[in-house]
Design an enzyme around this catalytic site. Structure first.
Site, PDB file in Angstrom:
ATOM      1  N   TYR A 176      25.901   3.455   1.488  1.00  0.00           N
ATOM      2  CA  TYR A 176      25.681   4.670   2.348  1.00  0.00           C
ATOM      3  C   TYR A 176      25.228   6.003   1.566  1.00  0.00           C
ATOM      4  O   TYR A 176      23.873   6.542   2.116  1.00  0.00           O
ATOM      5  CB  TYR A 176      26.712   5.212   3.361  1.00  0.00           C
ATOM      6  CG  TYR A 176      26.178   5.906   4.564  1.00  0.00           C
ATOM      7  CD1 TYR A 176      25.481   5.405   5.500  1.00  0.00           C
ATOM      8  CD2 TYR A 176      26.409   7.565   4.403  1.00  0.00           C
ATOM      9  CE1 TYR A 176      25.029   6.251   6.786  1.00  0.00           C
ATOM     10  CE2 TYR A 176      26.088   8.202   5.491  1.00  0.00           C
ATOM     11  CZ  TYR A 176      25.368   7.594   6.525  1.00  0.00           C
ATOM     12  OH  TYR A 176      24.958   8.549   7.686  1.00  0.00           O
ATOM     13  N   LYS A 180      21.258   7.290   1.840  1.00  0.00           N
ATOM     14  CA  LYS A 180      20.819   8.720   2.182  1.00  0.00           C
ATOM     15  C   LYS A 180      20.126   9.617   1.240  1.00  0.00           C
ATOM     16  O   LYS A 180      19.228  10.449   1.220  1.00  0.00           O
ATOM     17  CB  LYS A 180      21.906   9.335   2.824  1.00  0.00           C
ATOM     18  CG  LYS A 180      22.326   8.878   4.200  1.00  0.00           C
ATOM     19  CD  LYS A 180      21.294   8.845   5.246  1.00  0.00           C
ATOM     20  CE  LYS A 180      21.590   8.206   6.513  1.00  0.00           C
ATOM     21  NZ  LYS A 180      20.605   8.435   7.782  1.00  0.00           N
TER      22      LYS A 180
END
Length: 268
Positions: A176, A180
């Site tokens: 994750y 990002k």
């Protein structure tokens, strides 16, 4: 601050045509509602067609699009819609994204047992690719489609929704954080190219926000974010306000910015 429907800035987007991804819930749904309340004609896209229909039922004239941002062909077709029906696209807010509930459970289990985290070694290729495919590849698909549509008109504003986790990475959540961080760098690189065509690209990077994704986060992990020195979880509307600022003429001099919207959580 605007009221619940964003009417405090009514008319700010009068005559604008906007497309919002991830509009079926959370930040994306809040953005769609606020854009409509401030005068925009909204094309609301989400992978869950029924969810986006429910989220936009109180938005007059909203156009509902079922779109998986990980599929470039679906993204391109979605961007064709406003061009076909309205001849242009003025604003894009890309809020679609995914987390990894299984990895969150592993983190929570380790926290509760007071054990070292063992997540990266357990991550399979499918889990890695799912997060990167949606959060990073999806951002590329949306930025590319937006630039193809907006550049010929020499104007437009694009806002991508990143995450503070790209700066203050959560142990046990590497895919994750990487997705990002990659989306932030991608947005900034595209911003440097797009501004020559009058198109502004910026990013809002929220901290913990009260969305459906947050609701699915294990309690032990949510408690780990508790800090009396900072503001509590943001509301989707608070993040939406920042996204709309970036999309508005008030932010005309912001290009390639990444605005941290974490209430001081990772900076105190």
């Amino acid at each position: 601050m605007d009221d619940e429907n964003g009417s405090g800035r009514a008319g700010r987007f009068d005559g604008h045509v906007a497309l919002v991804t991830g509009a079926g819930s959370g930040i994306g749904a809040a953005v769609a509602r606020r854009l409509a309340a401030q005068g925009a004609e909204v094309f609301a896209a989400d992978i869950d067609g029924s969810a986006v229909e429910a989220a936009t039922e109180d938005i007059p004239g909203a156009h509902v699009l079922a779109v998986d941002v990980a599929d470039s062909a679906q993204v391109d077709r979605a961007f064709d819609e406003p061009v076909r029906t309205r001849g242009r696209l003025d604003v894009v807010v890309h809020a679609a994204g995914v987390d990894d509930p299984t990895a969150k459970e592993w983190i929570a289990e380790a926290l509760l047992a007071d054990l070292p985290l063992e997540v990266t070694g357990r991550l399979g290729d499918d889990a890695w690719r799912r997060v990167l495919r949606v959060n990073l590849d999806g951002t590329f698909h949306v930025l590319r489609a937006a630039l193809r549509v907006m550049a010929p008109h020499r104007k437009g504003a694009v806002v991508t929704v990143g995450s503070s986790s790209a700066f203050d990475t959560l142990a046990g959540y590497p895919h994750y954080a990487a997705s990002k961080a990659g989306a932030h760098a991608l947005s900034q690189a595209v911003a440097k190219e797009a501004i020559a065509f009058g198109v502004r690209v910026n990013t809002v990077a929220p901290g913990p926000t009260r969305t459906g994704m947050a609701e699915r986060t294990p309690a032990a992990l949510r408690q780990g974010f508790a800090d009396p020195r900072v503001r509590p979880y943001a509301t989707p509307e608070e993040i939406a306000d920042i996204a709309l600022f970036l999309a508005s003429e008030e932010a005309a001099n912001l290009v390639g910015a990444v605005l941290l919207a974490n209430g001081g959580r990772f900076t105190v």
